[in-house]
Design a protein around this motif. Structure first.
Motif, PDB file in Angstrom:
ATOM      1  N   ALA A  64       0.731  -1.277  -0.003  1.00  0.00           N
ATOM      2  CA  ALA A  64      -0.067   0.099   0.098  1.00  0.00           C
ATOM      3  C   ALA A  64       0.792   0.982   0.105  1.00  0.00           C
ATOM      4  O   ALA A  64       0.687   2.112  -0.710  1.00  0.00           O
ATOM      5  CB  ALA A  64      -0.818  -0.092   1.070  1.00  0.00           C
ATOM      6  N   LEU A  65       1.951   1.313   0.797  1.00  0.00           N
ATOM      7  CA  LEU A  65       2.762   2.293   1.060  1.00  0.00           C
ATOM      8  C   LEU A  65       3.458   2.584  -0.464  1.00  0.00           C
ATOM      9  O   LEU A  65       3.380   3.650  -1.115  1.00  0.00           O
ATOM     10  CB  LEU A  65       3.927   2.126   2.059  1.00  0.00           C
ATOM     11  CG  LEU A  65       5.095   3.332   1.876  1.00  0.00           C
ATOM     12  CD1 LEU A  65       4.208   4.727   2.322  1.00  0.00           C
ATOM     13  CD2 LEU A  65       5.833   3.071   3.041  1.00  0.00           C
ATOM     14  N   SER A  66       4.297   1.536  -1.049  1.00  0.00           N
ATOM     15  CA  SER A  66       4.664   1.667  -2.314  1.00  0.00           C
ATOM     16  C   SER A  66       4.007   2.010  -3.372  1.00  0.00           C
ATOM     17  O   SER A  66       4.334   2.990  -4.143  1.00  0.00           O
ATOM     18  CB  SER A  66       5.472   0.345  -2.569  1.00  0.00           C
ATOM     19  OG  SER A  66       6.031   0.411  -3.840  1.00  0.00           O
ATOM     20  N   SER A  67       2.816   1.381  -3.466  1.00  0.00           N
ATOM     21  CA  SER A  67       1.595   1.987  -4.440  1.00  0.00           C
ATOM     22  C   SER A  67       1.232   3.338  -4.294  1.00  0.00           C
ATOM     23  O   SER A  67       1.392   4.040  -5.490  1.00  0.00           O
ATOM     24  CB  SER A  67       0.507   0.917  -4.406  1.00  0.00           C
ATOM     25  OG  SER A  67      -0.447   1.203  -5.431  1.00  0.00           O
ATOM     26  N   CYS A  68       0.958   3.781  -3.341  1.00  0.00           N
ATOM     27  CA  CYS A  68       0.533   5.206  -2.863  1.00  0.00           C
ATOM     28  C   CYS A  68       1.747   6.080  -3.416  1.00  0.00           C
ATOM     29  O   CYS A  68       1.497   6.997  -4.179  1.00  0.00           O
ATOM     30  CB  CYS A  68       0.404   5.570  -1.507  1.00  0.00           C
ATOM     31  SG  CYS A  68      -0.484   7.086  -1.169  1.00  0.00           S
ATOM     32  N   HIS A  69       3.082   5.825  -3.056  1.00  0.00           N
ATOM     33  CA  HIS A  69       4.260   6.687  -3.438  1.00  0.00           C
ATOM     34  C   HIS A  69       4.400   6.703  -5.062  1.00  0.00           C
ATOM     35  O   HIS A  69       4.818   7.454  -5.383  1.00  0.00           O
ATOM     36  CB  HIS A  69       5.404   6.113  -2.675  1.00  0.00           C
ATOM     37  CG  HIS A  69       6.835   6.682  -3.093  1.00  0.00           C
ATOM     38  ND1 HIS A  69       7.082   7.772  -2.206  1.00  0.00           N
ATOM     39  CD2 HIS A  69       7.650   6.586  -3.921  1.00  0.00           C
ATOM     40  CE1 HIS A  69       8.222   8.223  -2.952  1.00  0.00           C
ATOM     41  NE2 HIS A  69       8.572   7.561  -3.737  1.00  0.00           N
ATOM     42  N   SER A 104       6.024  -3.259  15.964  1.00  0.00           N
ATOM     43  CA  SER A 104       5.507  -2.448  14.971  1.00  0.00           C
ATOM     44  C   SER A 104       6.437  -2.511  13.685  1.00  0.00           C
ATOM     45  O   SER A 104       7.476  -2.768  13.844  1.00  0.00           O
ATOM     46  CB  SER A 104       5.408  -0.925  15.493  1.00  0.00           C
ATOM     47  OG  SER A 104       6.603  -0.368  15.615  1.00  0.00           O
ATOM     48  N   MET A 105       5.895  -2.112  12.527  1.00  0.00           N
ATOM     49  CA  MET A 105       6.710  -1.857  11.387  1.00  0.00           C
ATOM     50  C   MET A 105       7.489  -0.493  11.605  1.00  0.00           C
ATOM     51  O   MET A 105       6.836   0.382  11.396  1.00  0.00           O
ATOM     52  CB  MET A 105       5.777  -1.700  10.167  1.00  0.00           C
ATOM     53  CG  MET A 105       6.567  -1.827   8.766  1.00  0.00           C
ATOM     54  SD  MET A 105       7.158  -3.372   8.459  1.00  0.00           S
ATOM     55  CE  MET A 105       5.737  -4.404   7.750  1.00  0.00           C
ATOM     56  N   SER A 106       8.676  -0.671  12.303  1.00  0.00           N
ATOM     57  CA  SER A 106       9.525   0.344  12.352  1.00  0.00           C
ATOM     58  C   SER A 106      10.151   1.367  11.450  1.00  0.00           C
ATOM     59  O   SER A 106      10.480   2.401  11.373  1.00  0.00           O
ATOM     60  CB  SER A 106      10.336   0.220  13.760  1.00  0.00           C
ATOM     61  OG  SER A 106      11.441  -0.722  13.009  1.00  0.00           O
ATOM     62  N   GLU A 107      10.352   0.473  10.531  1.00  0.00           N
ATOM     63  CA  GLU A 107      11.293   1.109   9.294  1.00  0.00           C
ATOM     64  C   GLU A 107      11.227   0.317   8.003  1.00  0.00           C
ATOM     65  O   GLU A 107      10.536  -0.630   7.943  1.00  0.00           O
ATOM     66  CB  GLU A 107      12.846   0.887   9.585  1.00  0.00           C
ATOM     67  CG  GLU A 107      13.542   1.829   8.698  1.00  0.00           C
ATOM     68  CD  GLU A 107      14.953   1.792   8.972  1.00  0.00           C
ATOM     69  OE1 GLU A 107      15.665   2.061   8.191  1.00  0.00           O
ATOM     70  OE2 GLU A 107      15.435   1.631  10.062  1.00  0.00           O
ATOM     71  N   ILE A 108      10.615   1.332   7.026  1.00  0.00           N
ATOM     72  CA  ILE A 108      10.274   0.915   5.960  1.00  0.00           C
ATOM     73  C   ILE A 108      11.159   1.583   4.736  1.00  0.00           C
ATOM     74  O   ILE A 108      11.550   2.637   4.884  1.00  0.00           O
ATOM     75  CB  ILE A 108       8.813   1.000   5.591  1.00  0.00           C
ATOM     76  CG1 ILE A 108       8.093   0.308   6.323  1.00  0.00           C
ATOM     77  CG2 ILE A 108       8.615   0.551   4.091  1.00  0.00           C
ATOM     78  CD1 ILE A 108       6.464   1.121   6.326  1.00  0.00           C
ATOM     79  N   THR A 109      11.702   0.859   3.660  1.00  0.00           N
ATOM     80  CA  THR A 109      12.685   1.328   2.714  1.00  0.00           C
ATOM     81  C   THR A 109      12.122   0.855   1.291  1.00  0.00           C
ATOM     82  O   THR A 109      11.840  -0.217   0.900  1.00  0.00           O
ATOM     83  CB  THR A 109      14.192   0.484   3.009  1.00  0.00           C
ATOM     84  OG1 THR A 109      14.661   0.791   4.054  1.00  0.00           O
ATOM     85  CG2 THR A 109      14.999   1.102   1.791  1.00  0.00           C
ATOM     86  N   LEU A 110      11.897   1.976   0.533  1.00  0.00           N
ATOM     87  CA  LEU A 110      11.401   1.802  -0.810  1.00  0.00           C
ATOM     88  C   LEU A 110      12.699   1.971  -1.719  1.00  0.00           C
ATOM     89  O   LEU A 110      13.628   2.789  -1.340  1.00  0.00           O
ATOM     90  CB  LEU A 110      10.469   2.997  -1.000  1.00  0.00           C
ATOM     91  CG  LEU A 110       9.324   3.203  -0.377  1.00  0.00           C
ATOM     92  CD1 LEU A 110       8.287   4.361  -0.923  1.00  0.00           C
ATOM     93  CD2 LEU A 110       8.419   1.952  -0.200  1.00  0.00           C
TER      94      LEU A 110
END
Length: 153
Positions: A64-69, A104-110
């Protein structure tokens, strides 16, 4: 602006629910009938109670984050009159305890990789700036407390 989805889970008749040994496989329903098989992550709940071939909530959050970005990035690229031929992102999320001791999902890398048409290619700085603008406009990113890194290629 409201958005809706439907989540459905049903106990298998042969399962003993109170033992905790029940299937976590369920379905997500979207818009006009799109259906996706979902499950808990096998990294959280072991197989056979989880199904590794189904989408899990952690993967869905990353998607969802990647798609939105990506959608904001494409819009920005278009508005600047560049032509992008392809966009691919391999997203990584790190789950760990947050400051409150909760997982939690503390860090996300695109890691978006883009291919522009050969006639008008933005500079590395322009691409980075467009990614930063996309990040600042992304509804999902604005809804998360996670640290979000973007490493465009």
């Amino acid at each position: 602006m409201k958005h809706h989805t439907k989540i459905v889970w049903k106990k298998n008749t042969s399962e003993n629910f109170t033992s905790g040994k029940y299937s976590r496989v369920h379905k997500w329903y979207f818009d006009e009938g799109t259906e996706i098989r979902a499950s808990s992550s096998p990294k959280v709940i072991p197989v056979p109670m989880s199904d590794p071939s189904a989408v899990d909530p952690e993967e869905a959050l990353l998607a969802a984050l990647s798609s939105c970005h990506m959608l904001f990035f494409l819009s920005i690229v278009s508005s600047k009159k560049y032509t992008i031929e392809s966009y691919e992102d391999t997203v990584e999320g790190i789950m760990q305890k947050n400051d409150n001791g909760k997982i939690s999902m503390s860090e996300i890398t695109l890691n978006p990789k883009t291919k522009f048409s050969s006639t008008n290619i933005p500079s590395v700085k322009e691409i980075t700036d467009m990614h930063q603008l996309a990040h600042s406009q992304c509804y999902i990113a604005n809804s998360l407390n996670s640290k979000i890194n973007i490493f465009p290629n």
